[in-house]
Scaffold this motif. Structure first.
Motif, short mmCIF file in Angstrom:
data_model
loop_
_atom_site.label_atom_id
_atom_site.label_comp_id
_atom_site.label_asym_id
_atom_site.label_seq_id
_atom_site.Cartn_x
_atom_site.Cartn_y
_atom_site.Cartn_z
N ARG A 230 0.82 -1.22 0.00
CA ARG A 230 0.00 0.00 0.00
C ARG A 230 0.85 1.26 0.00
NH1 ARG A 230 -3.38 -3.08 3.60
NH2 ARG A 230 -2.33 -2.17 5.40
N GLY A 231 2.14 1.14 0.30
CA GLY A 231 3.00 2.31 0.33
C GLY A 231 3.46 2.72 -1.06
N ARG A 232 3.94 3.94 -1.18
CA ARG A 232 4.50 4.41 -2.45
C ARG A 232 5.93 3.89 -2.59
NH1 ARG A 232 1.39 8.78 -0.47
NH2 ARG A 232 -0.22 9.45 -1.93
N SER A 233 6.33 3.61 -3.82
CA SER A 233 7.60 2.95 -4.08
C SER A 233 8.79 3.84 -3.74
CB SER A 233 7.70 2.55 -5.55
OG SER A 233 6.67 1.64 -5.90
N VAL A 234 9.89 3.20 -3.37
CA VAL A 234 11.19 3.84 -3.18
C VAL A 234 12.17 3.15 -4.13
CG1 VAL A 234 13.11 4.29 -1.62
CG2 VAL A 234 10.76 4.45 -0.79
N ALA A 235 12.89 3.95 -4.91
CA ALA A 235 13.86 3.41 -5.86
C ALA A 235 15.26 3.85 -5.46
CB ALA A 235 13.56 3.88 -7.28
N ALA B 293 13.11 3.70 3.59
CA ALA B 293 12.13 2.70 4.00
C ALA B 293 10.79 2.98 3.37
CB ALA B 293 12.00 2.68 5.53
N VAL B 294 9.94 1.96 3.37
CA VAL B 294 8.57 2.07 2.89
C VAL B 294 7.69 1.27 3.84
CG1 VAL B 294 8.77 0.07 1.36
CG2 VAL B 294 7.06 1.82 0.87
N ARG C 217 4.82 1.51 7.22
CA ARG C 217 4.31 2.33 8.32
C ARG C 217 5.41 3.23 8.88
NH1 ARG C 217 -0.56 1.49 10.70
NH2 ARG C 217 -1.81 -0.24 9.88
N TYR C 218 5.13 4.53 8.89
CA TYR C 218 6.15 5.49 9.28
C TYR C 218 6.60 5.30 10.71
CZ TYR C 218 8.34 9.95 10.41
OH TYR C 218 9.22 10.90 10.84
N ASN C 219 5.66 5.10 11.64
CA ASN C 219 6.06 4.98 13.04
C ASN C 219 6.95 3.77 13.29
OD1 ASN C 219 3.76 3.35 12.48
ND2 ASN C 219 3.40 3.09 14.66
N GLU C 220 6.83 2.73 12.47
CA GLU C 220 7.64 1.53 12.66
C GLU C 220 9.05 1.72 12.11
OE1 GLU C 220 3.95 -1.72 12.64
OE2 GLU C 220 5.31 -1.60 10.93
N PHE C 221 9.18 2.24 10.89
CA PHE C 221 10.54 2.38 10.37
C PHE C 221 11.26 3.58 10.95
CE2 PHE C 221 8.29 4.48 6.64
CZ PHE C 221 8.89 5.73 6.72
N GLU C 222 10.53 4.56 11.48
CA GLU C 222 11.20 5.69 12.13
C GLU C 222 11.86 5.26 13.42
OE1 GLU C 222 12.38 9.72 12.85
OE2 GLU C 222 11.99 8.47 11.11
N SER C 223 11.24 4.36 14.16
CA SER C 223 11.87 3.86 15.40
C SER C 223 13.14 3.10 15.08
CB SER C 223 10.88 2.98 16.16
OG SER C 223 10.54 1.82 15.42
N GLU D 51 5.32 -3.86 9.16
CA GLU D 51 4.90 -3.72 7.76
C GLU D 51 5.84 -2.75 7.05
OE1 GLU D 51 0.48 -3.18 7.47
OE2 GLU D 51 0.64 -3.29 9.66
N ILE D 52 7.10 -3.12 6.98
CA ILE D 52 8.12 -2.23 6.40
C ILE D 52 9.15 -3.03 5.63
CG2 ILE D 52 7.88 -0.48 8.21
CD1 ILE D 52 10.44 -1.58 9.46
N GLU D 53 9.82 -2.35 4.70
CA GLU D 53 11.05 -2.83 4.09
C GLU D 53 12.05 -1.69 4.12
OE1 GLU D 53 10.59 -4.58 0.26
OE2 GLU D 53 9.64 -6.40 1.03
N ILE D 54 13.33 -2.03 4.17
CA ILE D 54 14.38 -1.04 4.42
C ILE D 54 15.51 -1.19 3.41
CG2 ILE D 54 16.14 -0.27 6.07
CD1 ILE D 54 14.31 -1.16 8.31
#
Length: 267
Positions: free
Chosen positions: A26-31, A64-65, A67-73, A120-123
């Motif tokens: 559901r997130g926007r892509s990161v290249a 990262a892509v 949930r913001y609160n998860e990858f920000e931590s 729900e993240i990838e880094i």
């Protein structure tokens, strides 16, 4: 006495993996695109307050892509780990590979634990070296797997379509501006067609080995994006609908799900 509900470990892991993949999609892509002088990060991110691309240490960046609160931590934890290791030992002891392994242990523990939902993240963790051969880009999935990427990589959103676009057009040794134009065009490519992403909706940063400072991370300002992407800038100024979408982005309170995890708004 009632019997406890039983789920096989294989089915449990499959359900947790499907849950995480749906959130990431559901997130926007990161290249991430490697070019002659470093590594370029590009993402569609209309929010001016929330960053998906950040600096971790002198030569190391994080993207990262999900949930913001998860990858920000995890980003904050990585900054603290890098600072502590560099202070206790030597700044050269802080490496992208070491940070990627630390993130992998954390993500793997969370995914295999039955007490909490998987992240729900990838880094992406990238490190720029003194030469092209020394550059490293690591991709970490929600379950703690680590994959070293070469040339380019995409995660989140329509990752398969964006990756296919880059695979057809990428060439080693590209300049920064060529890599930026390619990444911006790829982010607008999907199975339903192609669209121009306005420069104001892009978040772009580079790890530039040619910088004289120890810190190689630098964000690309909007003025530079408009110079490098003239056609996209022209289409943005002539299209009132694109401005309406950007101006109606809701503000996100702490703890809420940011726009990155919502389905992209159709132009």
């Amino acid at each position: 006495m009632s019997m406890p509900f039983y789920v096989s470990p294989e089915q449990l892991m499959k359900d947790r993996a499907d849950f995480a993949r749906k959130g990431i999609a559901r997130g926007r892509s990161v290249a991430v695109v490697r070019y002659a002088d470093g590594v370029l990060f590009c993402s569609e991110n209309p929010s001016a307050a929330l960053h998906k691309i950040s600096e971790i240490y002198d030569r190391i960046a994080f993207a990262a892509v999900g949930r913001y609160n998860e990858f920000e931590s995890l980003r904050i934890a990585g900054v603290r780990l890098a600072d502590m290791r560099g202070y206790s030992y030597d700044r050269r002891d802080v490496t992208g590979r070491g940070l990627a392994n630390a993130y992998a242990q954390t993500l793997g523990s969370i995914f295999s634990s039955g007490g909490e939902k998987p992240y729900e993240i990838e880094i992406f963790v990238a490190e720029v070296g003194d030469s092209v051969e020394d550059d490293q880009v690591f991709r970490l999935t929600f379950d703690g797997q680590v994959v070293e990427e070469h040339d380019f990589a995409v995660m989140g959103g329509a990752a398969e379509s964006v990756t296919a676009y880059l695979r057809e057009r990428y060439a080693p040794g590209m300049s920064r501006d060529e890599a930026l134009r390619l990444a911006a065009a790829a982010l607008g490519h999907s199975e339903s067609g192609h669209r121009d992403v306005p420069p104001g909706d892009l978040e772009v940063a580079v790890l530039d080995r040619t910088r004289t400072q120890d810190r190689k991370f630098r964000r690309v300002p909007l003025a530079t994006l408009r110079e490098v992407l003239p056609e996209t800038a022209a289409s943005t100024s002539s299209s009132p609908s694109s401005g309406a979408v950007a101006s109606t982005s809701p503000e996100i309170a702490p703890g809420e799900v940011p726009p990155d995890t919502e389905p992209p708004v159709a132009p």
